[in-house]
Write a protein that holds these residues in place. Structure first.
Motif, PDB file in Angstrom:
ATOM      1  N   VAL A   1     -34.759 -72.743  44.021  1.00  0.00           N
ATOM      2  CA  VAL A   1     -34.703 -73.447  45.310  1.00  0.00           C
ATOM      3  C   VAL A   1     -35.833 -74.466  45.410  1.00  0.00           C
ATOM      4  CG1 VAL A   1     -34.995 -73.145  47.810  1.00  0.00           C
ATOM      5  CG2 VAL A   1     -33.459 -71.646  46.544  1.00  0.00           C
ATOM      6  N   GLN A   2     -37.033 -74.087  45.017  1.00  0.00           N
ATOM      7  CA  GLN A   2     -38.158 -75.028  45.059  1.00  0.00           C
ATOM      8  C   GLN A   2     -37.938 -76.189  44.111  1.00  0.00           C
ATOM      9  OE1 GLN A   2     -41.511 -72.306  44.477  1.00  0.00           O
ATOM     10  NE2 GLN A   2     -42.136 -72.791  46.566  1.00  0.00           N
ATOM     11  N   PHE A   3     -37.479 -75.916  42.897  1.00  0.00           N
ATOM     12  CA  PHE A   3     -37.209 -76.991  41.941  1.00  0.00           C
ATOM     13  C   PHE A   3     -36.145 -77.939  42.491  1.00  0.00           C
ATOM     14  CE2 PHE A   3     -38.584 -74.585  37.824  1.00  0.00           C
ATOM     15  CZ  PHE A   3     -39.906 -74.913  38.073  1.00  0.00           C
ATOM     16  N   ILE A   4     -35.078 -77.391  43.063  1.00  0.00           N
ATOM     17  CA  ILE A   4     -34.008 -78.230  43.614  1.00  0.00           C
ATOM     18  C   ILE A   4     -34.545 -79.107  44.740  1.00  0.00           C
ATOM     19  CG2 ILE A   4     -31.849 -78.145  44.932  1.00  0.00           C
ATOM     20  CD1 ILE A   4     -31.139 -75.664  43.133  1.00  0.00           C
TER      21      ILE A   4
ATOM     22  N   GLU B   1     -36.330 -84.723  46.336  1.00  0.00           N
ATOM     23  CA  GLU B   1     -37.394 -85.664  46.712  1.00  0.00           C
ATOM     24  C   GLU B   1     -37.588 -86.719  45.635  1.00  0.00           C
ATOM     25  OE1 GLU B   1     -41.137 -84.072  48.080  1.00  0.00           O
ATOM     26  OE2 GLU B   1     -40.129 -82.307  48.926  1.00  0.00           O
ATOM     27  N   TRP B   2     -37.608 -86.291  44.367  1.00  0.00           N
ATOM     28  CA  TRP B   2     -37.827 -87.226  43.266  1.00  0.00           C
ATOM     29  C   TRP B   2     -36.658 -88.192  43.122  1.00  0.00           C
ATOM     30  CZ3 TRP B   2     -39.492 -82.757  39.577  1.00  0.00           C
ATOM     31  CH2 TRP B   2     -40.749 -82.271  39.983  1.00  0.00           C
TER      32      TRP B   2
ATOM     33  N   ALA C   1     -36.897 -92.135  43.288  1.00  0.00           N
ATOM     34  CA  ALA C   1     -36.421 -92.941  42.158  1.00  0.00           C
ATOM     35  C   ALA C   1     -35.446 -94.019  42.625  1.00  0.00           C
ATOM     36  CB  ALA C   1     -35.745 -92.051  41.118  1.00  0.00           C
ATOM     37  N   ARG C   2     -34.678 -93.722  43.644  1.00  0.00           N
ATOM     38  CA  ARG C   2     -33.696 -94.686  44.145  1.00  0.00           C
ATOM     39  C   ARG C   2     -34.309 -95.701  45.111  1.00  0.00           C
ATOM     40  NH1 ARG C   2     -28.827 -93.286  42.330  1.00  0.00           N
ATOM     41  NH2 ARG C   2     -28.386 -91.097  41.852  1.00  0.00           N
ATOM     42  N   ALA C   3     -35.577 -95.480  45.476  1.00  0.00           N
ATOM     43  CA  ALA C   3     -36.207 -96.312  46.502  1.00  0.00           C
ATOM     44  C   ALA C   3     -36.869 -97.580  45.970  1.00  0.00           C
ATOM     45  CB  ALA C   3     -37.234 -95.491  47.281  1.00  0.00           C
ATOM     46  N   GLY C   4     -37.028 -97.717  44.669  1.00  0.00           N
ATOM     47  CA  GLY C   4     -37.736 -98.897  44.184  1.00  0.00           C
ATOM     48  C   GLY C   4     -37.610 -99.105  42.699  1.00  0.00           C
ATOM     49  N   ASP C   5     -38.492 -99.962  42.192  1.00  0.00           N
ATOM     50  CA  ASP C   5     -38.481-100.327  40.774  1.00  0.00           C
ATOM     51  C   ASP C   5     -39.143 -99.279  39.892  1.00  0.00           C
ATOM     52  OD1 ASP C   5     -37.274-102.678  41.524  1.00  0.00           O
ATOM     53  OD2 ASP C   5     -39.137-103.825  41.521  1.00  0.00           O
ATOM     54  N   SER C   6     -39.853 -98.342  40.503  1.00  0.00           N
ATOM     55  CA  SER C   6     -40.585 -97.334  39.745  1.00  0.00           C
ATOM     56  C   SER C   6     -40.671 -96.065  40.591  1.00  0.00           C
ATOM     57  CB  SER C   6     -41.988 -97.851  39.433  1.00  0.00           C
ATOM     58  OG  SER C   6     -42.722 -96.887  38.727  1.00  0.00           O
ATOM     59  N   LEU C   7     -40.459 -94.934  39.938  1.00  0.00           N
ATOM     60  CA  LEU C   7     -40.622 -93.663  40.636  1.00  0.00           C
ATOM     61  C   LEU C   7     -42.106 -93.360  40.751  1.00  0.00           C
ATOM     62  CD1 LEU C   7     -39.907 -90.851  41.756  1.00  0.00           C
ATOM     63  CD2 LEU C   7     -39.660 -90.078  39.411  1.00  0.00           C
TER      64      LEU C   7
END
Length: 102
Positions: A44-47, A52-53, A57-63
């Motif tokens: 659950v924590q990993f998911i 979040e990651w 990752a989808r928010a910009g040019d770099s995670l």
């Protein structure tokens, strides 16, 4: 403790996030069964972190991601991650091939 992830290319991050989700669900991305010892509370924590990651990752040019975490939790999750990675590596050795993304 401040935990930081990145910078990392979004494409690479998304490939590994997808792979991690597959492993946690018990299947490799190619559909092959994967057996790893992951307690439910750790899964659950990993998911949650994977969500979040993925958002980052989808928010910009770099995670780039960071969070304040309790040191004991970081130690526990890194230990669990190491055990999972070891189990996957041993299975890859037995199989003669890896299921991980490039």
């Amino acid at each position: 403790m401040l935990v930081e992830l990145g910078p990392c290319s979004p494409a690479s991050a998304l490939a590994w996030i997808g792979y991690a989700r597959s492993v946690l669900s018990g299947r490799a991305p190619n559909g092959e069964p994967v057996s790893v010892d992951v307690p439910d509370e750790v899964a659950v924590q990993f998911i949650d972190y994977l969500m979040e990651w993925e958002k980052a990752a989808r928010a910009g040019d770099s995670l780039r991601w960071s969070a304040e975490m309790e040191p004991a939790l970081v130690e526990y999750l890194v230990h669990r991650f190491h055990r999972i990675a070891g189990q996957l590596a041993e299975a890859a050795d037995r199989r003669g091939s890896s299921l991980m993304p490039a």
